[in-house]
Structures are given as structure tokens and as C-alpha cells.
Design an enzyme around this catalytic site. Structure first.
Site: not given
Length: 341
Positions: A37, A181, A223, A265-266, A296
């Protein structure tokens, strides 16, 4: 089985995380992920830069209006603001619950190297006790499910479900709410229907294994992904189609006593993740709250605006709060794209 008093305490934490109109900020990027990032803004991933970035996020004014919890990385839960206030204290004072990522990345599955298993069960009970002492109230463990012509295999799905269940049991024993998750990745050329099929397989196995280990479902959060087509499938799905497919999946597999579910959000853009969350909640109410736990999709604009410079902190925080507010409205089914202007 843990005692009822502990279950009640875990359930209360889960309900607080699912306060209507609030979601969870995933700020738990590993060194590798935060490095990628920072590469996009030309910033070195030093401890001080990571600390400064997390301080920008966690001290944003009125973050607590839209965010109920923050998932942190091991480094972050031990860090402080420039003024020396522990991040855990910053969050707790704001009424935001501190959380911690406890998985330790993925490794190739020996008999199926294109598939992944998640590391981190060895020594986990001891680590969880330490995180609880540091102030964590909940934890997160991510399993990665890949769709291709030959995957996922039954063995991979089952082992990931077993590992998620063992992690959840260890969390509850330590007094932490586990976020489980299982992420069915968007990567690939699979159809939306195939995503729904695989998502149903892993979720069905997950709740089987949670029950087998006598994990208290009332003290667990899920999640997971929305039902979407693979990125390279060429298939286009409207937000309403995504909503209908996701809701059908959840009605088929989620137990009624689950406190709630927060979406990852994937790989969706910031606005896509908000639009799709809103479309889902526009079909409500449901037996369980459906909110967000985005990384993100909450941070991208804030990171680009911050750009590693102290003079940009206020502008970056404004971007973060805007996205948090948009997702808060979407979690209530009250978002409108006109609000983005």
C-alpha cells in the site's frame, strides 16, 4: 462448553460491534500488505511511517459515530500516538472496541499446493491471553478459498473450517469474541453461481465444525464475502443481483442465533462496496445484522490523501470519515449515491 456468564459477556461484545449503523475498520495489514500500500504512494514501510499512518486513522474525529471496533496488527496494538498514548487507550476512550488479527499468513496445502491453509494455531492460546491483557476484546482469523477448475477441494474446505473452529474455541476460552473469516476470493474466471456454491460449502462446514467444538455461536461474528462473479469471468452483476444472491446464501446457511455478519470488501472499489452493502440491507430486516468490516474500502482515499505527510492528516481523516459515514448509512439501507458528491 464455556459457562453461560462468559457466553453472555461475549454476546454483549458482539452486539456492541454490531451497533446499528456502525461497522469495523480493518487496520490489520501485515508488514507485506502495508508495504504494498505504501509503495503506491512512494513511502517506505518503516515502523514510524506505519505508526504515523495508523495514528491518522485511529484519531480521526468522530470515528466512533460510525466505527464500533478496529482490528489491529500485532505491531499496532503495542504502539502509541506521537504524544505517547497507547492506541488501545485512544480507541477505548472513544468507545471503540480494540481487536487483533491473530492468524499468521497462509501456506501452501501440502497435497494441493495451489490452495492455502492459514498458519497460527501453534501457541495461539498464550498469544490470545497476552492480547486480552493488552486490551483486545475480539480477534480475527482469515481463511482463503480459491476457485478454479480444480479447486476448492473438499479437504481444503474442511481443514480451513476445522482451523477456524479451533481458533474460535481458543478465543472464547480467552474471553475474546472470534471473528471467523472464510474468504472466497474474487480472483478467477468463475461465475457468480459458482461463488454462491463454494460460499455455501465453506459456510456449511464452518458452522458444523463450530458446533462440533461446542463454540458458542452467540459469541461469534462471521466475516465473509458477498456473492459476486470472478474478476475475470466477464460476467456483470448489478448490486441488486449481488444482494439477492448473498441474502439467499445467508438464509440457507446462517444460524438464527449468530449475532451478525460483517462483509469484507474483497477487492471491490470503495463505492462498489458501499453500494452493494446498501442494496443488501435494502432487502432487510434479517435475523442478523449485516454490516461492514472493510480495509481498503475505508482506507484507500485516506491513504492517497495522507501521502505520508503530516500536513495532510486532517484532509485524510476527512476522507476516512466520509467513507465510514457512507458505509454506516449503507448498513442501515439508507445510502444514496448522490451523497458521494
Amino acid at each position: 462448553m464455556i459457562d453461560q456468564v462468559k457466553i453472555n459477556g461475549l454476546n454483549q461484545i458482539a452486539k456492541t460491534l454490531l451497533t446499528p449503523g456502525k461497522g469495523i475498520l480493518a487496520a490489520d495489514e501485515s508488514f507485506g500488505t502495508i508495504g504494498k500500500r505504501f509503495d503506491k504512494i512512494g513511502l517506505a514501510s518503516t515502523e514510524e511511517n506505519r505508526r504515523a499512518y495508523r495514528e491518522m486513522l485511529l484519531t480521526a474525529p468522530e470515528l466512533n459515530k460510525y466505527i464500533s471496533g478496529v482490528i489491529m496488527f500485532d505491531e499496532t496494538i503495542r504502539q502509541s500516538t506521537a504524544d505517547g498514548v497507547l492506541f488501545v487507550e485512544v480507541l477505548t476512550k472513544a468507545g471503540i472496541l480494540p481487536g487483533i488479527k491473530v492468524d499468521q499468513s497462509t501456506t501452501e496445502m501440502p497435497e494441493s499446493p495451489t490452495e492455502k491453509l492459514t498458519k497460527g494455531l501453534i501457541g495461539l492460546p498464550e498469544r490470545l491471553k497476552e492480547y486480552a491483557a493488552l486490551g483486545a476484546k475480539f480477534a480475527k482469523w482469515r481463511a482463503v478459498i480459491t476457485i478454479s477448475d480444480t479447486t476448492p477441494t473438499e479437504n481444503n474446505l474442511r481443514q480451513n473450517a476445522l482451523d477456524l473452529a479451533q481458533y474460535a474455541k481458543d478465543c472464547q476460552d480467552a474471553g475474546l469474541v472470534p471473528i471467523v473469516e472464510p474468504e472466497v476470493l474474487m480472483d478467477g474466471s468463475h461465475t457468480m453461481e459458482r461463488c454462491a456454491e463454494v460460499s455455501k460449502q465453506i459456510l456449511t462446514m464452518l458452522f458444523e465444525e463450530l458446533n462440533n467444538l461446542e463454540v458458542a455461536i452467540e459469541g461469534v461474528l462471521l466475516k465473509t464475502n458477498m456473492v459476486v462473479p470472478g474478476k475475470n469471468s466477464g460476467q456483470k452483476a448489478s448490486s441488486n443481483q449481488i444482494a439477492e444472491a448473498t441474502i439467499k446464501l445467508f438464509k440457507d446457511v446462517l444460524p438464527a442465533n449468530l449475532p451478525g455478519q460483517v462483509f469484507l470488501s474483497g477487492g471491490q472499489t470503495e463505492v462498489e462496496a458501499t453500494v452493494n452493502l446498501n442494496a443488501i440491507n435494502s432487502h432487510g430486516p434479517f435475523p442478523w445484522p449485516l454490516s461492514f468490516s472493510y480495509g481498503r474500502a475505508l482506507q484507500d482515499s485516506a491513504l492517497a490523501t495522507w501521502n505520508g505527510e503530516a500536513k495532510n492528516v486532517v484532509a485524510a481523516q476527512t476522507k476516512l470519515i466520509h467513507r465510514a459515514k457512507m458505509n454506516s448509512l449503507a448498513a442501515l439501507g439508507q445510502y444514496n449515491q448522490e451523497l458521494e458528491r
